[in-house]
Design an enzyme around this catalytic site. Structure first.
Site, PDB file in Angstrom:
ATOM      1  N   LYS A  16       0.819  -1.217   0.000  1.00  0.00           N
ATOM      2  CA  LYS A  16       0.000   0.000   0.000  1.00  0.00           C
ATOM      3  C   LYS A  16       0.851   1.264   0.000  1.00  0.00           C
ATOM      4  O   LYS A  16       0.481   2.256  -0.627  1.00  0.00           O
ATOM      5  CB  LYS A  16      -1.039   0.009   1.116  1.00  0.00           C
ATOM      6  CG  LYS A  16      -0.493   0.004   2.513  1.00  0.00           C
ATOM      7  CD  LYS A  16      -1.651  -0.066   3.502  1.00  0.00           C
ATOM      8  CE  LYS A  16      -1.202   0.066   4.942  1.00  0.00           C
ATOM      9  NZ  LYS A  16      -0.010  -0.676   5.320  1.00  0.00           N
ATOM     10  N   ARG A  90      -6.259   2.887  11.532  1.00  0.00           N
ATOM     11  CA  ARG A  90      -5.961   1.478  11.754  1.00  0.00           C
ATOM     12  C   ARG A  90      -6.840   0.879  12.837  1.00  0.00           C
ATOM     13  O   ARG A  90      -6.731  -0.321  13.107  1.00  0.00           O
ATOM     14  CB  ARG A  90      -4.508   1.338  12.190  1.00  0.00           C
ATOM     15  CG  ARG A  90      -3.553   0.891  11.081  1.00  0.00           C
ATOM     16  CD  ARG A  90      -2.180   0.882  11.697  1.00  0.00           C
ATOM     17  NE  ARG A  90      -1.220   0.043  11.070  1.00  0.00           N
ATOM     18  CZ  ARG A  90      -0.268   0.502  10.236  1.00  0.00           C
ATOM     19  NH1 ARG A  90      -0.251   1.758   9.875  1.00  0.00           N
ATOM     20  NH2 ARG A  90       0.637  -0.322   9.763  1.00  0.00           N
ATOM     21  N   ARG A 129      11.978  -7.306   2.367  1.00  0.00           N
ATOM     22  CA  ARG A 129      11.846  -5.854   2.172  1.00  0.00           C
ATOM     23  C   ARG A 129      13.060  -5.111   2.728  1.00  0.00           C
ATOM     24  O   ARG A 129      13.586  -5.436   3.785  1.00  0.00           O
ATOM     25  CB  ARG A 129      10.582  -5.349   2.888  1.00  0.00           C
ATOM     26  CG  ARG A 129      10.473  -3.825   2.889  1.00  0.00           C
ATOM     27  CD  ARG A 129       9.083  -3.354   3.133  1.00  0.00           C
ATOM     28  NE  ARG A 129       8.652  -3.457   4.522  1.00  0.00           N
ATOM     29  CZ  ARG A 129       7.458  -3.065   4.942  1.00  0.00           C
ATOM     30  NH1 ARG A 129       6.575  -2.556   4.088  1.00  0.00           N
ATOM     31  NH2 ARG A 129       7.122  -3.201   6.211  1.00  0.00           N
ATOM     32  N   ARG A 162      13.634  -3.031   8.034  1.00  0.00           N
ATOM     33  CA  ARG A 162      12.929  -2.359   9.137  1.00  0.00           C
ATOM     34  C   ARG A 162      13.027  -3.219  10.386  1.00  0.00           C
ATOM     35  O   ARG A 162      12.938  -4.437  10.301  1.00  0.00           O
ATOM     36  CB  ARG A 162      11.455  -2.157   8.753  1.00  0.00           C
ATOM     37  CG  ARG A 162      11.237  -0.888   7.977  1.00  0.00           C
ATOM     38  CD  ARG A 162       9.829  -0.751   7.473  1.00  0.00           C
ATOM     39  NE  ARG A 162       8.800  -1.058   8.458  1.00  0.00           N
ATOM     40  CZ  ARG A 162       7.525  -0.786   8.258  1.00  0.00           C
ATOM     41  NH1 ARG A 162       7.123  -0.201   7.148  1.00  0.00           N
ATOM     42  NH2 ARG A 162       6.633  -1.095   9.170  1.00  0.00           N
ATOM     43  N   ARG A 173       2.112  -8.389  13.782  1.00  0.00           N
ATOM     44  CA  ARG A 173       1.455  -7.271  13.066  1.00  0.00           C
ATOM     45  C   ARG A 173       0.244  -7.763  12.277  1.00  0.00           C
ATOM     46  O   ARG A 173      -0.758  -7.078  12.162  1.00  0.00           O
ATOM     47  CB  ARG A 173       2.468  -6.579  12.138  1.00  0.00           C
ATOM     48  CG  ARG A 173       3.453  -5.711  12.936  1.00  0.00           C
ATOM     49  CD  ARG A 173       4.736  -5.439  12.190  1.00  0.00           C
ATOM     50  NE  ARG A 173       4.547  -4.681  10.992  1.00  0.00           N
ATOM     51  CZ  ARG A 173       5.359  -4.750   9.920  1.00  0.00           C
ATOM     52  NH1 ARG A 173       6.408  -5.547   9.932  1.00  0.00           N
ATOM     53  NH2 ARG A 173       5.118  -4.004   8.881  1.00  0.00           N
TER      54      ARG A 173
END
Ligand code: AMP
Length: 215
Positions: A16, A90, A129, A162, A173
């Site tokens: 996103k 969220r 990532r 990250r 998460r």
């Protein structure tokens, strides 16, 4: 189409953020990523960063009252500009508070975009990532190669993982997303105007599908 107001939702790793940057660029909107705002605060060791860093590292949400302060400040800063909100709201409480803040500003959300991706695909993506600590550009070792291995194409900075992209934290998460963010999807779905896109396939194809559906 400048001046539009878009919310983009989806699980961590759905792409996103990547799509939000593209949409913002294409439509001349401001891209507001609450994750980026928080990561900057942590890097700069501001009082906000001190408050938020522990939650982020564990893969938990930063408390609503902190987030509501941030969003109010950011909406004030953006003024009349159109925007795409990436990573907010969220929780249901955030979605309801956002409605109140937008009402005060006589602004309406034009489109809520949802990017859907399978949980197993997400774990694979997020462990690969890498981000640029300087410009926040996102890369993926499996799909996006850089000119210099391990270096940002834009600013030459060394790419990093990250701190919340290890497998255990990713799974937490995802649980948090199921429990706290899925109700936000239902909230917007019931209201109408939610546009859902499958987040599998190439980045360009997904962008094209988003624009086709938003027409
Ligand atoms: P993101 O970059 O959107 O994945 O956000 C990274 C982390 O920042 C999340 O895992 C949360 O800890 C925190 N965060 C970002 N946006 C919010 C939000 N709207 N509410 C609570 N926590 C948030």
């Amino acid at each position: 189409m400048a001046g539009r107001h878009i919310v983009i939702l989806g699980p961590p790793g759905s792409g996103k953020g990547t799509q939000a940057v593209r949409i913002a660029h294409e439509l001349g909107l401001e891209h507001l990523s609450t994750g980026d705002v928080l990561r900057r605060a942590v890097a700069n060791k501001t009082p906000l960063g001190e408050k938020a860093g522990g939650f982020m590292k564990q893969g938990l949400l930063v408390p609503d009252e902190v987030m509501l302060g941030i969003i109010q400040e950011e909406l004030d800063r953006l003024g009349d500009a159109g925007w795409i909100l990436d990573g907010f709201p969220r929780t249901l409480a955030q979605a309801e508070a956002l409605d109140g803040q937008l009402e005060e500003r006589a602004v309406k959300i034009d489109t809520v975009l949802l990017i859907e991706v399978d949980p197993d695909e997400i774990v694979a993506r997020l462990t690969a990532r890498r981000i640029c600590p300087s410009c926040n550009m996102v890369y993926n070792l499996a799909t996006i190669s850089t000119r210099e291995p391990g270096m940002c194409d834009k600013c030459g900075e060394k790419l990093v993982s990250r701190p919340d992209d290890d497998e255990e934290t990713i799974r937490r998460r995802l649980d948090v997303y199921d429990e706290q963010t899925k109700p936000v999807i239902d909230f917007y779905r019931q209201r109408g105007g939610l546009v859902a896109v499958k987040g599998a396939g190439g980045i360009d194809e997904i962008t094209a599908e988003i624009f086709r559906l938003m027409k």
